[in-house]
Design an enzyme around this catalytic site. Structure first.
Site, PDB file in Angstrom:
ATOM      1  N   ASN A 143       1.024  -1.092  -0.131  1.00 48.03           N
ATOM      2  CA  ASN A 143       0.051  -0.080   0.155  1.00 48.03           C
ATOM      3  C   ASN A 143       0.982   1.354   0.098  1.00 48.03           C
ATOM      4  OD1 ASN A 143      -1.909   1.987   0.372  1.00 48.03           O
ATOM      5  ND2 ASN A 143      -2.666   1.106   2.048  1.00 48.03           N
ATOM      6  N   ARG A 203      -2.542  -2.129  -3.475  1.00 46.66           N
ATOM      7  CA  ARG A 203      -3.931  -1.317  -3.217  1.00 46.66           C
ATOM      8  C   ARG A 203      -3.649  -0.102  -4.348  1.00 46.66           C
ATOM      9  NH1 ARG A 203      -5.254   3.180   0.881  1.00 46.66           N
ATOM     10  NH2 ARG A 203      -7.421   3.392   0.503  1.00 46.66           N
ATOM     11  N   HIS A 257     -12.807   2.732  -0.295  1.00 47.48           N
ATOM     12  CA  HIS A 257     -13.023   1.802   0.803  1.00 47.48           C
ATOM     13  C   HIS A 257     -13.728   0.537   0.393  1.00 47.48           C
ATOM     14  CE1 HIS A 257     -12.804   5.189   4.069  1.00 47.48           C
ATOM     15  NE2 HIS A 257     -11.319   4.717   3.589  1.00 47.48           N
ATOM     16  N   ARG A 300     -11.173  15.334   7.014  1.00 45.06           N
ATOM     17  CA  ARG A 300     -11.949  15.821   5.850  1.00 45.06           C
ATOM     18  C   ARG A 300     -13.574  16.217   6.342  1.00 45.06           C
ATOM     19  NH1 ARG A 300     -10.681  10.359   2.911  1.00 45.06           N
ATOM     20  NH2 ARG A 300      -8.700  10.466   3.239  1.00 45.06           N
ATOM     21  N   GLU A 329      -8.019  -5.264   4.697  1.00 47.66           N
ATOM     22  CA  GLU A 329      -7.739  -5.039   3.449  1.00 47.66           C
ATOM     23  C   GLU A 329      -6.635  -5.979   2.894  1.00 47.66           C
ATOM     24  OE1 GLU A 329      -8.447  -1.016   5.035  1.00 47.66           O
ATOM     25  OE2 GLU A 329      -9.040  -0.440   2.905  1.00 47.66           O
TER      26      GLU A 329
END
Ligand code: ADP
Length: 403
Positions: free
Chosen positions: A13, A94, A183, A244, A387
């Site tokens: 990742n 990823r 996601h 965010r 993940e």
């Protein structure tokens, strides 16, 4: 080449200044090693590598992603796994944005690299960084198949009504403007685990999944397929997150440009890095937020209330989207670790069959589990996301088809 080594997948990742990695067996889920290279491009770069229960840390000036990955391989070799010698079955990467192009795990070749680069306009903070990891891994492990697993892929088939923004259709078409969702690897993995845990066929289940990490997103899933999700063209939309804001009146952007004289990059930074929980309270980690709230900090309390208010708004929307829900699941850093967020998000909803058992909710248990009373109509669950495992399995499936 040993059998064990043959089965393992290296998952990468790659972010703008970091590389997270894990070497694992996708069948047994056993993790041989994992780690992170941080502050790539700065003077005080560092690698932290964990294997067989112990952790090693090294500091070195790491100029770029290739140097970072080379250090990863050297560290593997120094701790008994020479990846270049032993080989791995595949490398799974990823990749954040797959645009309209990629909707399943994809074997990487030069054309795929070029297409991921083309998508940088949609994900300028992420895709170039993902690509740096891909290029480095291809250079260092030239004979090993490399597979890209896209964060957007699970949401590729969202219904038109959910994925379409109501702006000039020609402008939207010219610039790839639609809801993509992110996601996706986590929402797919977690919703699959929920079906397993409940012993039900995924095709029978209506689910809502809240992935609440630093970034946060919700999804509504019917019969194993998503029907809506909270993130949009970019990961800015939807829930309130660490840094965010989630949903905003888009007029705020024009207002900031005119009244505060911010240029577009400053607005982008404000929205990506200095908003959300951090913008309201000064901190973005929920553990620090809790300490501030406990010390009587009003701004921190408001940040928490805004966060929960938004969660409940999405819950309500998705309940109606789905016409009723069988399972509501919390995952990722906040979702797995904050009983208070789970309790507050679902408080007062027993008339909808939604209840949280306080003892089950606050139990110190890291395993996937049900936190609703056994007889409640809606199952509420906490399911740790994974993940890396999902990416390793996806990479493995792609590579198996090559044989
Ligand atoms: P990312 O989106 O970076 O993958 P994670 O899923 O790891 O993030 O979630 C990170 C966030 O989880 C932290 O910023 C913190 O707010 C929250 N978190 C982690 N541990 C706890 C905890 N024990 N209690 C409450 N929140 C936690």
């Amino acid at each position: 080449m040993g059998k064990a080594a043959d089965n393992r997948v290296l998952v990468i990742n790659s972010g703008s200044s970091s590389i997270k990695y894990q070497l694992l067996d996708p069948e047994s889920s056993v993790v041989a090693a994992s780690g992170i290279v941080e502050r790539i491009g700065e003077d005080d770069s560092a690698i932290e590598h964990r294997a067989e229960g112990s952790s090693t840390e090294r500091r070195a000036a790491i100029a770029d992603h290739t140097a970072g990955l080379r250090l990863v391989f050297e560290t593997f070799a120094a701790t008994g796994h020479d990846l270049e010698q032993e080989g791995v079955r595949a490398v799974g990467h990823r990749v954040v944005h797959g645009g309209e192009v990629f909707y399943r795990p994809t074997l990487i070749d030069d054309d795929v690299v070029a297409a991921i680069a083309d998508l940088a306009a949609l994900a300028p903070l992420h895709n170039p960084a993902n690509l740096a990891g891909i290029e480095s891994a291809r250079a260092l492990l030239p004979g090993v198949p490399q597979v890209a697993v896209f964060d957007t892929a699970f949401f590729h088939g969202l219904p038109a009504a959910a994925k379409t923004y109501a702006i000039d259709a020609k402008v939207a078409a010219a610039h790839g403007i639609r809801k993509y969702g992110f996601h996706g690897t986590s929402h797919e993995y977690v919703s699959g685990r929920v079906a397993e845990l409940l012993g039900r066929d995924p095709a029978e289940l209506n689910q809502i999944v809240f992935h609440l990490g630093n970034g946060a997103s919700a999804s509504a899933i019917r019969g194993g397929r998503p029907v809506d999700t909270s993130m949009g063209l970019t990961p800015l939309e939807g829930l309130v997150m660490g840094t965010r804001p989630g949903d905003l009146d888009p007029g705020i952007v024009a207002h900031l440009a005119r009244s505060a004289h911010l240029d577009i990059d400053q607005i982008d930074t404000l929205l990506n890095r200095d908003s959300g929980i951090k913008g309201l309270s000064g901190v973005n980690d929920f553990r620090e937020l809790r300490r501030l709230i406990d010390s009587g900090d009003e701004a921190a309390r408001l940040a928490y209330e805004v966060y929960v208010h938004r969660l409940r708004r999405y819950l309500g929307a998705y309940l109606v989207d789905l016409g009723g829900v069988d399972a509501i699941t919390f995952t990722a850093g906040v979702g797995e670790n904050s009983p208070q967020v789970r309790a507050d998000a679902l408080a007062g909803l027993s008339r909808f069959g939604i209840e949280v058992d306080p003892a089950a909710n606050t139990a110190h248990d890291r395993a996937a589990r049900r936190i609703s009373p056994p007889d409640a109509p809606v199952a509420v669950l906490v399911v740790p996301t994974n993940e890396e495992l999902a990416i390793a399995r996806a990479a493995r499936r792609v590579v198996d088809r090559l044989d």
